[in-house]
Scaffold this active site. Structure first.
Site, PDB file in Angstrom:
ATOM      1  N   GLU A  83       0.821  -1.205   0.000  1.00 39.61           N
ATOM      2  CA  GLU A  83       0.000   0.000   0.000  1.00 39.61           C
ATOM      3  C   GLU A  83       0.857   1.257   0.000  1.00 39.61           C
ATOM      4  OE1 GLU A  83      -4.342  -0.802   1.882  1.00 39.61           O
ATOM      5  OE2 GLU A  83      -2.700  -0.799   3.317  1.00 39.61           O
ATOM      6  N   CYS A  97       3.835   8.534   0.497  1.00 41.97           N
ATOM      7  CA  CYS A  97       4.252   7.673   1.601  1.00 41.97           C
ATOM      8  C   CYS A  97       4.344   6.261   1.041  1.00 41.97           C
ATOM      9  CB  CYS A  97       3.193   7.779   2.705  1.00 41.97           C
ATOM     10  SG  CYS A  97       3.468   6.642   4.058  1.00 41.97           S
ATOM     11  N   CYS A 104       4.935  -6.322   7.902  1.00 41.52           N
ATOM     12  CA  CYS A 104       6.053  -5.863   8.731  1.00 41.52           C
ATOM     13  C   CYS A 104       6.341  -6.933   9.772  1.00 41.52           C
ATOM     14  CB  CYS A 104       5.673  -4.549   9.423  1.00 41.52           C
ATOM     15  SG  CYS A 104       7.020  -3.835  10.407  1.00 41.52           S
ATOM     16  N   CYS A 108       4.507  -3.675  16.573  1.00 43.42           N
ATOM     17  CA  CYS A 108       4.104  -2.547  17.411  1.00 43.42           C
ATOM     18  C   CYS A 108       2.604  -2.702  17.685  1.00 43.42           C
ATOM     19  CB  CYS A 108       4.390  -1.239  16.683  1.00 43.42           C
ATOM     20  SG  CYS A 108       6.137  -1.022  16.287  1.00 43.42           S
ATOM     21  N   CYS A 111      -0.199  -0.564  15.758  1.00 43.73           N
ATOM     22  CA  CYS A 111      -0.104  -0.407  14.306  1.00 43.73           C
ATOM     23  C   CYS A 111      -0.764  -1.568  13.574  1.00 43.73           C
ATOM     24  CB  CYS A 111       1.371  -0.314  13.901  1.00 43.73           C
ATOM     25  SG  CYS A 111       1.604  -0.136  12.125  1.00 43.73           S
ATOM     26  N   GLY A 149       6.067  -1.617   6.715  1.00 45.60           N
ATOM     27  CA  GLY A 149       7.392  -2.190   6.847  1.00 45.60           C
ATOM     28  C   GLY A 149       8.403  -1.296   7.542  1.00 45.60           C
ATOM     29  N   GLU A 150       9.559  -1.865   7.799  1.00 41.81           N
ATOM     30  CA  GLU A 150      10.653  -1.154   8.461  1.00 41.81           C
ATOM     31  C   GLU A 150      11.751  -0.900   7.422  1.00 41.81           C
ATOM     32  OE1 GLU A 150      11.464   0.462  11.201  1.00 41.81           O
ATOM     33  OE2 GLU A 150      13.478   0.602  10.387  1.00 41.81           O
ATOM     34  N   SER A 178      11.721   6.700   8.078  1.00 39.85           N
ATOM     35  CA  SER A 178      11.267   6.548   9.459  1.00 39.85           C
ATOM     36  C   SER A 178      11.593   5.144   9.962  1.00 39.85           C
ATOM     37  CB  SER A 178       9.753   6.786   9.500  1.00 39.85           C
ATOM     38  OG  SER A 178       9.267   6.620  10.805  1.00 39.85           O
ATOM     39  N   SER A 201      10.551   6.577  15.361  1.00 38.65           N
ATOM     40  CA  SER A 201       9.289   6.301  16.050  1.00 38.65           C
ATOM     41  C   SER A 201       9.622   5.912  17.475  1.00 38.65           C
ATOM     42  CB  SER A 201       8.558   5.148  15.353  1.00 38.65           C
ATOM     43  OG  SER A 201       8.192   5.528  14.061  1.00 38.65           O
ATOM     44  N   LEU A 202       9.547   6.879  18.388  1.00 35.63           N
ATOM     45  CA  LEU A 202       9.972   6.613  19.770  1.00 35.63           C
ATOM     46  C   LEU A 202       8.771   6.174  20.618  1.00 35.63           C
ATOM     47  CD1 LEU A 202      12.436   6.690  21.646  1.00 35.63           C
ATOM     48  CD2 LEU A 202      11.873   9.045  22.199  1.00 35.63           C
ATOM     49  N   HIS A 203       7.773   7.008  20.709  1.00 30.36           N
ATOM     50  CA  HIS A 203       6.472   6.678  21.321  1.00 30.36           C
ATOM     51  C   HIS A 203       6.447   6.444  22.826  1.00 30.36           C
ATOM     52  CE1 HIS A 203       5.250   6.620  17.227  1.00 30.36           C
ATOM     53  NE2 HIS A 203       5.572   5.373  16.957  1.00 30.36           N
ATOM     54  N   ASN A 277      -4.470   7.019  15.180  1.00 28.10           N
ATOM     55  CA  ASN A 277      -5.502   6.667  14.203  1.00 28.10           C
ATOM     56  C   ASN A 277      -6.050   5.302  14.565  1.00 28.10           C
ATOM     57  OD1 ASN A 277      -5.179   8.987  12.450  1.00 28.10           O
ATOM     58  ND2 ASN A 277      -3.152   8.123  11.992  1.00 28.10           N
TER      59      ASN A 277
HETATM   60  N1  SAH Z   1       8.460   1.017  10.581  1.00 26.99           N
HETATM   61  C1  SAH Z   1       8.770   2.411  10.427  1.00 26.99           C
HETATM   62  C2  SAH Z   1       8.071   3.022   9.226  1.00 26.99           C
HETATM   63  C3  SAH Z   1       6.559   3.144   9.387  1.00 26.99           C
HETATM   64  S1  SAH Z   1       6.208   4.798   9.724  1.00 26.99           S
HETATM   65  C4  SAH Z   1       8.428   3.142  11.708  1.00 26.99           C
HETATM   66  O1  SAH Z   1       7.709   2.582  12.529  1.00 26.99           O
HETATM   67  O2  SAH Z   1       8.894   4.263  11.913  1.00 26.99           O
HETATM   68  C5  SAH Z   1       4.597   4.754  10.332  1.00 26.99           C
HETATM   69  C6  SAH Z   1       4.433   5.697  11.505  1.00 26.99           C
HETATM   70  O3  SAH Z   1       3.072   5.639  11.976  1.00 26.99           O
HETATM   71  C7  SAH Z   1       5.300   5.261  12.658  1.00 26.99           C
HETATM   72  O4  SAH Z   1       5.757   6.370  13.370  1.00 26.99           O
HETATM   73  C8  SAH Z   1       4.303   4.480  13.483  1.00 26.99           C
HETATM   74  O5  SAH Z   1       4.717   4.313  14.792  1.00 26.99           O
HETATM   75  C9  SAH Z   1       3.076   5.341  13.344  1.00 26.99           C
HETATM   76  N2  SAH Z   1       1.846   4.634  13.713  1.00 26.99           N
HETATM   77  C10 SAH Z   1       1.664   3.306  13.769  1.00 26.99           C
HETATM   78  N3  SAH Z   1       0.394   3.031  14.154  1.00 26.99           N
HETATM   79  C11 SAH Z   1      -0.227   4.216  14.312  1.00 26.99           C
HETATM   80  C12 SAH Z   1      -1.553   4.594  14.662  1.00 26.99           C
HETATM   81  N4  SAH Z   1      -2.473   3.679  14.889  1.00 26.99           N
HETATM   82  N5  SAH Z   1      -1.842   5.906  14.733  1.00 26.99           N
HETATM   83  C13 SAH Z   1      -0.903   6.839  14.455  1.00 26.99           C
HETATM   84  N6  SAH Z   1       0.355   6.543  14.107  1.00 26.99           N
HETATM   85  C14 SAH Z   1       0.705   5.253  14.039  1.00 26.99           C
END
Ligand code: SAH
Length: 333
Positions: A83, A97, A104, A108, A111, A149-150, A178, A201-203, A277
């Site tokens: 996608e 994007c 993946c 996480c 996601c 994916g990563e 990312s 993506s720290l979170h 989201n």
């Molecule tokens: N694997 C890489 C590339 C994907 S980027 C990474 O994780 O950075 C996708 C971004 O959307 C990441 O920052 C991810 O953490 C974030 N993301 C994943 N699920 C989400 C959600 N439900 N709502 C908002 N952001 C989300």
């Protein structure tokens, strides 16, 4: 378009080397098929149509959201879903994007992509063909590797695709990668000769919580990931964007804002708060108020923080929602 196949096909038909760049220039400029390539002999155009598929991906479904965001679902030749999303902004920015893997392998918890089965790394051609698809709709100027994916687990193909982007109108400085914090990939990117932007993506501001919501943290702890990002900054002199998805009651409290601020050197990092989201997860998104409070708490500590504009939520095209579950995918799959 598989440029290696293009090369070998041109060679097999006794064509001079400049044909390759002729074909690529058309493709990168948004051509829809070989017939448009009027500076190629008709016979050669027919040969190419027969031997070199114009795209390595087949478009299966496309949807446009109320905000103009377009999501495309493709299949690879071996049936893997991919996608990609085109985001359109009022200031004229057109940002693609793209996915770097089908599915993946990281899981996480917030996601949707992490919940689907991992397929495989995408080839450079499969990555580039996502971009060319949207280039055929309109000119593009930004790109992020933030789809499925990563990207840093598939860095060679990601960089091979990125190398071609300026021909499509997207400079390296307007290209972002990312990562979940795949340390060997961050180090390799630091050494790579391409001024692309890095986003992390720290979170979560501490390991216990981060491990709970992002299992990758058991492998690479926050300190090690930030060390790698700081080396990237030292060498590249470009700020790293820290992505932080706002999960109500999980990572959005005032102490967590303070903890996050204490981790990050304001000269090296900029924080991008992402409204959550909806996916089929256990989380709720933080309220607007909670997000604004968290943002101010960071700013008071001198950390530049912005809130990401949500795009394409009504068609499941927003961050974290890519899971190849369009109606068409469901029928096929
Ligand atoms: N694997 C890489 C590339 C994907 S980027 C990474 O994780 O950075 C996708 C971004 O959307 C990441 O920052 C991810 O953490 C974030 N993301 C994943 N699920 C989400 C959600 N439900 N709502 C908002 N952001 C989300």
């Amino acid at each position: 378009m598989d440029l290696e196949l293009l090369n070998s096909t041109l060679a097999a038909h006794g064509q001079p080397a400049f044909r390759r760049s002729q074909v690529w220039r058309w493709a990168a400029g948004g051509a829809h098929h070989y017939d448009e390539m009027t500076n190629l002999p008709a016979k050669l155009r027919a040969q190419l149509s027969e031997h070199v598929p114009f795209s390595t991906l087949v478009l299966e479904h496309e949807a446009t959201a109320s905000d103009g965001t377009v999501k495309a679902l493709f299949r690879t030749h071996d049936g893997r879903p991919v996608e990609s999303v085109l985001m359109r902004y009022r200031d004229g920015r057109r940002s693609v994007c793209v996915s770097s893997q089908s599915g993946c392998p990281l899981t996480c918890t917030f996601c949707a992509t992490g919940k689907m089965k991992f397929g495989r790394n995408l080839t450079a051609a499969e990555i580039l063909d996502q971009v060319l698809h949207f280039r055929r709709i309109e000119p593009l100027n930004h790109l992020v590797f933030m789809g499925m994916g990563e990207p840093l687990m598939n860095l060679d193909n990601v960089l091979a695709a990125a190398r071609k982007l300026p021909d499509v109108g997207i400079t390296h400085r307007r290209t972002g990668i990312s990562t979940v914090g795949w340390v060997p990939g961050i180090r390799a990117l630091t050494e790579a000769d391409m001024p692309v932007r890095l986003a992390l993506s720290l979170h979560a501001p501490e390991d216990e919580l981060r491990s709970r919501i992002m299992p990758i943290n058991d492998r690479f702890k926050i300190a090690e990931v930030l060390d790698a990002c700081e080396e990237y900054y030292e060498k590249r002199r470009r700020k790293v964007f820290v992505e932080y998805v706002m999960l109500a009651g999980v990572n959005d409290g005032p102490e967590q804002a303070a903890q996050l601020a204490s981790l990050l050197d304001p000269r090296m990092y900029k924080v991008n708060l992402i409204p959550y989201n909806p996916t089929d997860s256990v989380y709720d998104g933080s309220s607007r108020n909670a997000i604004a409070t968290f943002q101010s708490a960071l700013e008071v500590q001198g950390i530049d923080a912005t809130v990401r504009l949500t795009r394409g939520r009504d068609i499941d095209a927003a961050c974290g929602q890519l899971a190849a579950k369009s109606p068409v995918a469901a029928e096929v799959g």
